[in-house]
Design an enzyme around this catalytic site. Structure first.
Site, short mmCIF file in Angstrom:
data_model
loop_
_atom_site.label_atom_id
_atom_site.label_comp_id
_atom_site.label_asym_id
_atom_site.label_seq_id
_atom_site.Cartn_x
_atom_site.Cartn_y
_atom_site.Cartn_z
N GLU A 35 0.86 -1.20 0.00
CA GLU A 35 0.00 0.00 0.00
C GLU A 35 0.89 1.24 0.00
O GLU A 35 2.08 1.15 0.30
CB GLU A 35 -0.89 -0.01 1.25
CG GLU A 35 -1.81 -1.21 1.28
CD GLU A 35 -2.85 -1.17 2.39
OE1 GLU A 35 -2.79 -0.23 3.24
OE2 GLU A 35 -3.70 -2.07 2.41
N GLY A 54 4.89 -0.88 2.75
CA GLY A 54 5.55 -1.74 1.76
C GLY A 54 6.29 -2.83 2.51
O GLY A 54 5.80 -3.95 2.65
N ASP A 77 7.44 -16.94 0.37
CA ASP A 77 8.61 -17.84 0.38
C ASP A 77 8.85 -18.37 -1.04
O ASP A 77 9.97 -18.33 -1.56
CB ASP A 77 8.38 -19.05 1.31
CG ASP A 77 8.47 -18.68 2.79
OD1 ASP A 77 8.90 -17.57 3.10
OD2 ASP A 77 8.09 -19.54 3.61
N GLY A 115 7.44 -17.14 -3.79
CA GLY A 115 7.57 -15.98 -4.69
C GLY A 115 9.00 -15.49 -4.75
O GLY A 115 9.50 -15.13 -5.82
N GLU A 156 9.00 -7.97 -3.85
CA GLU A 156 8.85 -9.21 -3.05
C GLU A 156 9.79 -9.22 -1.85
O GLU A 156 10.34 -10.25 -1.47
CB GLU A 156 8.95 -10.47 -3.93
CG GLU A 156 7.80 -10.49 -4.92
CD GLU A 156 7.28 -11.83 -5.34
OE1 GLU A 156 7.61 -12.84 -4.70
OE2 GLU A 156 6.51 -11.86 -6.31
N GLU A 184 16.96 -5.48 2.45
CA GLU A 184 16.96 -5.32 3.91
C GLU A 184 15.96 -6.30 4.54
O GLU A 184 16.24 -6.90 5.58
CB GLU A 184 16.58 -3.87 4.29
CG GLU A 184 17.64 -2.82 3.95
CD GLU A 184 17.75 -2.51 2.45
OE1 GLU A 184 16.83 -2.85 1.68
OE2 GLU A 184 18.78 -1.92 2.05
#
Ligand code: CAA
Length: 357
Positions: free
Chosen positions: A126, A130, A234, A236, A337, A341
């Protein structure tokens, strides 16, 4: 190294490689002009790529997760945009229904997604959430046998082209997942983002205004949504890692073909290391084992390798030919995705739980 791929996986790799080099490549000018390649998606469907991991009972190809990763890798060597269309459609656009949906939801949606008649999308991010996905603000108010959704979603890959949207919204019991269709009144597709790379992939803003979703379209229970999102990410993330590997591989091969030199040795090492991490994660996922840490390691490393390889390719060759496209396409693999970080956070959480290397 062939990682002990089975004869069937090798056959599929050769077929996808041929398809990518001979069919996907011909769509690159159209995609670089910013057009979503609907005709290419139809051709990918003819190749049975759109339902590659979906069981045959739901109209899919019934192949394993490794085959799927091989397909993303091969497609992305030629077009990272084609790679992400397939990755988002499969990993986060279709799998949540297969893994967490009711039998009725599977019957209603999976065969059309698996055949490629429908394309899937995933609405988590959104404008104000994120990386901290758990703070999303879209609301889902229960109203009898329906939910009324209000809010907005940002950077939705396949948005506009997709027929089904896995939407995450905050209901009374917590974050909840829903299936929305493009035709649902109240689902409004915004303008295409003007992106630096991945020009053939559609990325849009989506708004929900009093969008009414039947209870029958809720995936799992109220409050299950965050775990559904994470569990599918996971898989993705291995898909995006394979996309990054494809870009890194292509940049290396392009540089090697145009200007072989000793500096390409470092690039070759990091492409090979990325390949090992990506296929290790894919083998674990395919065997039904926990792979969250390995998926994040693969994405963290392969995306870095893609950016480094594409940067070196441009440094040596300039913006000629495909070099600058690799450079523009690589960067987002460190961002979507889950940023690098976020991958470090996920890896650290697993390490803290004693799931060492
Ligand atoms: N599988 C199942 N459950 C999981 C899980 C997983 N992989 N990861 C976490 N969970 C569960 C945890 O077990 C925990 O459950 P309990 O409350 O029962 O203990 C719960 O979820 C909360 O987990 P965390 O405490 O780890 O959650 P967190 O809020 O600290 O943060 C995060 C997690 C890793 C930072 C997460 O917010 C995250 O991944 N953020 C990035 C979001 C992201 O990747 N967005 C991508 C958008 S999609 C996209 O980009 C598609 C595209 O266009 C290409």
């Amino acid at each position: 190294m062939n990682f002990g791929f089975t004869a069937s996986q090798q056959q599929m790799r050769d077929a996808v490689r041929y398809f990518a080099e001979n069919v996907v490549a011909s769509f690159i000018p159209q995609m670089e002009a910013g057009e979503f390649p609907s005709a290419l998606v139809r051709k990918m469907a003819e190749q049975q790529l759109m339902g590659i991991t979906i069981p045959k009972t739901y109209g899919g190809t019934g192949r394993d997760f490794i085959s799927y990763i091989i397909a993303i890798h091969e497609l992305s060597k030629v077009s990272a945009a084609a790679g992400v269309i397939l990755s988002v459609h499969t990993s986060v656009g279709t799998t949540p229904i297969l893994s967490f949906g009711t039998e009725a939801q599977k019957q209603a949606y999976i065969p059309k997604l698996a055949s490629g008649e429908w394309l899937g999308a995933f609405c988590l991010t959104e404008p104000s959430s994120g990386s901290d996905a758990g703070s999303l603000k879209t609301t889902a108010r229960r109203d009898g046998n329906s939910y009324i959704l209000n809010g907005s979603k940002l950077f939705i890959t396949n948005g506009g082209a997709a027929n089904t949207y896995i939407v995450f919204a905050r209901a009374e019991g917590g974050i909840t997942a829903f299936i929305a269709q493009k035709s649902t009144p109240g689902l409004m597709i915004g303008k295409d983002e003007k992106k630096m790379g991945l020009h053939g992939s559609k990325t849009v803003f989506i708004t929900f205004e009093d969008m009414c979703i039947p209870l029958a379209n809720r995936i799992g229970e109220e409050g299950d949504g965050f775990k559904i999102a994470m569990a599918n990410l996971d898989g993705g993330r291995i898909g995006i890692a394979a996309q990054a590997l494809g870009i890194a591989d292509a940049a290396y091969q392009y540089a090697q073909a145009h200007h072989p030199n000793i500096q390409l040795a470092d690039m070759a090492v990091s492409v090979e290391a990325a390949r090992l991490l990506v296929y290790q994660a894919a083998f674990l996922r395919s065997a039904g084992q926990q792979c969250g840490k390995e998926a994040s390691m693969a994405k963290l490393f392969a995306s870095k390798a893609a950016v480094a390889a594409a940067t070196e390719c441009v440094r040596q060759i300039g913006r000629n030919g495909a070099a600058e496209r690799y450079f523009r396409d690589a960067k987002v693999t460190e961002i979507y995705e889950g940023t690098s970080e976020i991958q470090r956070i996920v890896i650290s959480k697993h390490l803290a739980k004693g799931m060492g290397i």
